[in-house]
Write an enzyme that holds these catalytic residues in place. Structure first.
Site, mmCIF file in Angstrom:
data_model
loop_
_atom_site.group_PDB
_atom_site.id
_atom_site.type_symbol
_atom_site.label_atom_id
_atom_site.label_comp_id
_atom_site.label_asym_id
_atom_site.label_seq_id
_atom_site.Cartn_x
_atom_site.Cartn_y
_atom_site.Cartn_z
ATOM 1 N N SER A 95 -3.018 -61.377 15.524
ATOM 2 C CA SER A 95 -3.548 -60.592 16.636
ATOM 3 C C SER A 95 -4.962 -60.979 17.034
ATOM 4 O O SER A 95 -5.324 -60.845 18.196
ATOM 5 C CB SER A 95 -3.502 -59.102 16.296
ATOM 6 O OG SER A 95 -2.171 -58.687 16.210
ATOM 7 N N THR A 148 -7.060 -56.296 17.814
ATOM 8 C CA THR A 148 -6.815 -56.442 19.250
ATOM 9 C C THR A 148 -7.896 -55.767 20.087
ATOM 10 O O THR A 148 -8.471 -56.399 20.980
ATOM 11 C CB THR A 148 -5.399 -55.938 19.603
ATOM 12 O OG1 THR A 148 -4.464 -56.659 18.795
ATOM 13 C CG2 THR A 148 -5.071 -56.150 21.061
ATOM 14 N N GLU A 270 -3.886 -50.168 23.621
ATOM 15 C CA GLU A 270 -3.021 -50.950 22.742
ATOM 16 C C GLU A 270 -1.964 -50.056 22.103
ATOM 17 O O GLU A 270 -2.288 -49.049 21.460
ATOM 18 C CB GLU A 270 -3.821 -51.633 21.619
ATOM 19 C CG GLU A 270 -2.940 -52.568 20.805
ATOM 20 C CD GLU A 270 -3.484 -52.920 19.429
ATOM 21 O OE1 GLU A 270 -3.014 -53.914 18.859
ATOM 22 O OE2 GLU A 270 -4.350 -52.198 18.901
ATOM 23 N N HIS A 279 6.739 -55.436 11.303
ATOM 24 C CA HIS A 279 6.439 -56.036 9.998
ATOM 25 C C HIS A 279 7.277 -55.352 8.911
ATOM 26 O O HIS A 279 7.792 -55.992 8.005
ATOM 27 C CB HIS A 279 4.965 -55.838 9.643
ATOM 28 C CG HIS A 279 4.034 -56.886 10.175
ATOM 29 N ND1 HIS A 279 4.069 -58.185 9.750
ATOM 30 C CD2 HIS A 279 3.017 -56.812 11.063
ATOM 31 C CE1 HIS A 279 3.113 -58.878 10.367
ATOM 32 N NE2 HIS A 279 2.453 -58.065 11.179
ATOM 33 N N ASP A 317 1.075 -59.621 22.564
ATOM 34 C CA ASP A 317 0.250 -60.713 22.029
ATOM 35 C C ASP A 317 1.068 -61.729 21.229
ATOM 36 O O ASP A 317 0.658 -62.862 21.047
ATOM 37 C CB ASP A 317 -0.931 -60.169 21.219
ATOM 38 C CG ASP A 317 -0.513 -59.294 20.050
ATOM 39 O OD1 ASP A 317 0.668 -58.858 19.987
ATOM 40 O OD2 ASP A 317 -1.365 -59.030 19.184
ATOM 41 N N HIS A 318 2.225 -61.310 20.729
ATOM 42 C CA HIS A 318 3.145 -62.167 19.975
ATOM 43 C C HIS A 318 4.331 -61.298 19.607
ATOM 44 O O HIS A 318 4.257 -60.073 19.723
ATOM 45 C CB HIS A 318 2.500 -62.711 18.691
ATOM 46 C CG HIS A 318 1.926 -61.622 17.827
ATOM 47 N ND1 HIS A 318 2.706 -60.850 17.008
ATOM 48 C CD2 HIS A 318 0.671 -61.130 17.732
ATOM 49 C CE1 HIS A 318 1.942 -59.939 16.416
ATOM 50 N NE2 HIS A 318 0.701 -60.083 16.841
#
Ligand SMILES: [Zn+2]
Length: 501
Positions: A95, A148, A270, A279, A317-318
């Protein structure tokens, strides 16, 4: 080709040479321009959000909630595209490097905030916006000092130095900070016993630490910190009675404050825990944090409608974990059952761990999964969870599952019977970030016919700059230089489990 286009192409090829080895000749990417200015800028980051998360939330909203996602409606009507996410030295970003690409417009190594591997600080975009007279806001469901949001305002070579980042926030002086992370502000929790709450109050901030205080506050500058660490998952807030503000409630508090500043504002929102839930390979936590982001998104677009001098940029962001709904049954006829089975999932693994503690027996584990995940574990599966919680014996084997004991808890409830699904048919690639391109979407006046296509993540910086008329260039580092520096001074990522924790 026009001269302007030639120059654009040259700039684009320049940025492509920053790709990790083997990608220098990579696919052509767009560098679209807005062609107009805005007064306010809102950047909404869905952290760790993949198209698989989108697909599951979209299906859940349609099948179980009887509506479409607001995001789905926006995707159908407004400019959207993809961004490549790789960092300077890795196809798989994390991040802070992704945040740096957005906020500084250059590729960096994983692990530092608005900084190159040799310690050269970069100017983050919100710092430049502040110099230009904009009010600044950060709203997140992670610790407010997390990578972030932090990468948009300050430089620090270690994204995990959150005690220090809290002090940097005080010096930076944004108008609104809302999120989690009491332990970085509370004198009783900080190792140096500094009272950051008191310091913020002295600097003219109202401080809110509960939803009630947030609602009651009339301070124009506001620090809101609502949990010890990250703000608990939406699924726990909604179904387990955990008392914290939702992302929407935090955005609701931020917007009128920022809108009251004469020169306009920049705001980063965010949805930070989509990443964490992924995760953990936790389908319900992921789903409900995506749905919570969608509610905040609806509020933000309504604000843009009322304040047409505002540009909203939505990006992931991913991707993380990539829990995908996979085809099940003959002709895949059983596939959608997985969506319906998610309805029985009413808590995150994080919450279940709190409830179960470190020493549960198999019966307690079975009851917890039945009540909170709607899943009846076999004796063997329950024992797998017991051993993970009590003896740190983790499943499945292999390096890709590093977020324990949660990955084991997820593994214990995977689908076993493809022809008659009694558990969600969602499969995870890993407990880690992945390399796939992710969503970018723009919302604002005068953009309906803009084509975004495939962009580099650093192009978000250029779009923000064009929107507000703030242009500058941060120093560029090559991958070779970065690798050379990392050889002698290995800054950057710690163990994967520490990256988000
Ligand atoms: Zn992230």
């Amino acid at each position: 080709m026009k001269r302007r286009d030639l120059l654009k192409t040259a700039a684009l090829l320049g940025s492509l040479s920053l790709a990790p080895k083997g990608l220098a000749q990579g696919a052509p990417q767009n560098a679209p321009a807005l062609g107009r200015r805005y007064r306010n800028l809102i950047v909404f980051v869905y952290d760790g959000f993949s198209w698989e998360d989108y697909a599951i939330a979209q299906a859940y909203a349609r099948r179980r909630l009887g509506r479409t996602l607001h995001l789905e409606r926006l995707l159908a009507r407004y400019p959207s595209g993809l961004i490549n996410t790789y960092s300077l030295t890795s196809y798989v970003t994390e991040s802070s490097a992704a945040g740096n690409a957005f906020s500084c417009g250059v590729k960096t190594v994983n692990g530092g905030l608005a900084v190159h591997a040799d310690g050269t600080p970069l100017k983050p975009f919100f710092a430049a916006a502040k110099e230009a007279g904009k009010a600044v806001g950060l709203v997140t469901t992670t610790t407010v000092t997390h990578a972030t949001p932090a990468s948009f305002v300050i430089s620090n070579k270690d994204r995990n130095a959150e005690n220090e980042i809290a002090e940097q926030y005080l010096a930076f002086g944004a108008e609104v900070y809302l999120g989690g992370g009491d332990r970085f502000f509370n004198p009783e929790r900080r190792p140096d016993k500094k009272d950051l709450y008191g310091a913020f109050q002295k600097a003219g901030y109202g401080v809110a630490r509960t939803l009630e205080e947030l609602r009651a506050s009339n301070a124009s500058r506001l620090l809101g910190v609502f949990s010890d660490s990250h703000v608990p998952y939406e699924v726990d807030r909604r179904f387990q009675g955990v008392k914290v503000p939702s992302l929407k409630e935090m955005v609701q508090a931020a917007l009128p404050r920022l809108a009251s500043y004469r020169n306009g504002f920049v705001l980063q929102v965010e949805a930070g825990r989509i990443d964490h839930a992924n995760h953990l390979n936790d389908p319900a936590a992921t789903l409900w944090d995506v749905l919570a982001a969608d509610e905040a998104l609806e509020l933000l677009t309504a604000f843009v409608d009322q304040h047409p001098d505002t540009l909203l940029i939505l990006v992931s962001d991913h991707a993380t974990g990539v829990g995908a709904l996979y085809g099940a049954g003959r002709s895949y006829l059983e596939s959608s059952a997985g969506i319906d089975l998610l309805e029985g999932q009413k808590a995150s693994f994080e919450h279940m761990q709190r409830v179960l503690g470190n020493n549960p027996d198999a019966a307690q584990v079975k009851e917890a999964f039945r009540a909170m995940k709607g899943v009846s574990l076999t004796d063997e599966e329950a024992q797998m969870v017991v051993e993970a919680l009590t003896k740190k014996v983790y499943r499945p084997d292999g390096v890709r599952y590093g977020i324990q004991p949660a990955n084991t808890m997820s593994w214990a409830m995977v689908q076993r019977n493809a022809s008659k699904p009694d558990r969600p048919n969602i499969g995870w690639s890993s407990g880690q970030h992945t390399a796939s391109p992710v969503i970018a979407l723009l919302y604002g006046q005068g953009l309906r016919f803009l084509q975004l296509g495939l962009m580099d993540n650093t192009h978000i910086f250029r779009l923000m700059g064009e929107a507000l008329g703030i242009r500058y260039q941060n120093p560029v580092m090559s991958e070779e230089e970065a690798l050379e520096i990392l050889k002698t001074r290995p800054v950057g990522m710690r163990h994967p489990a520490d990256v988000w924790a």
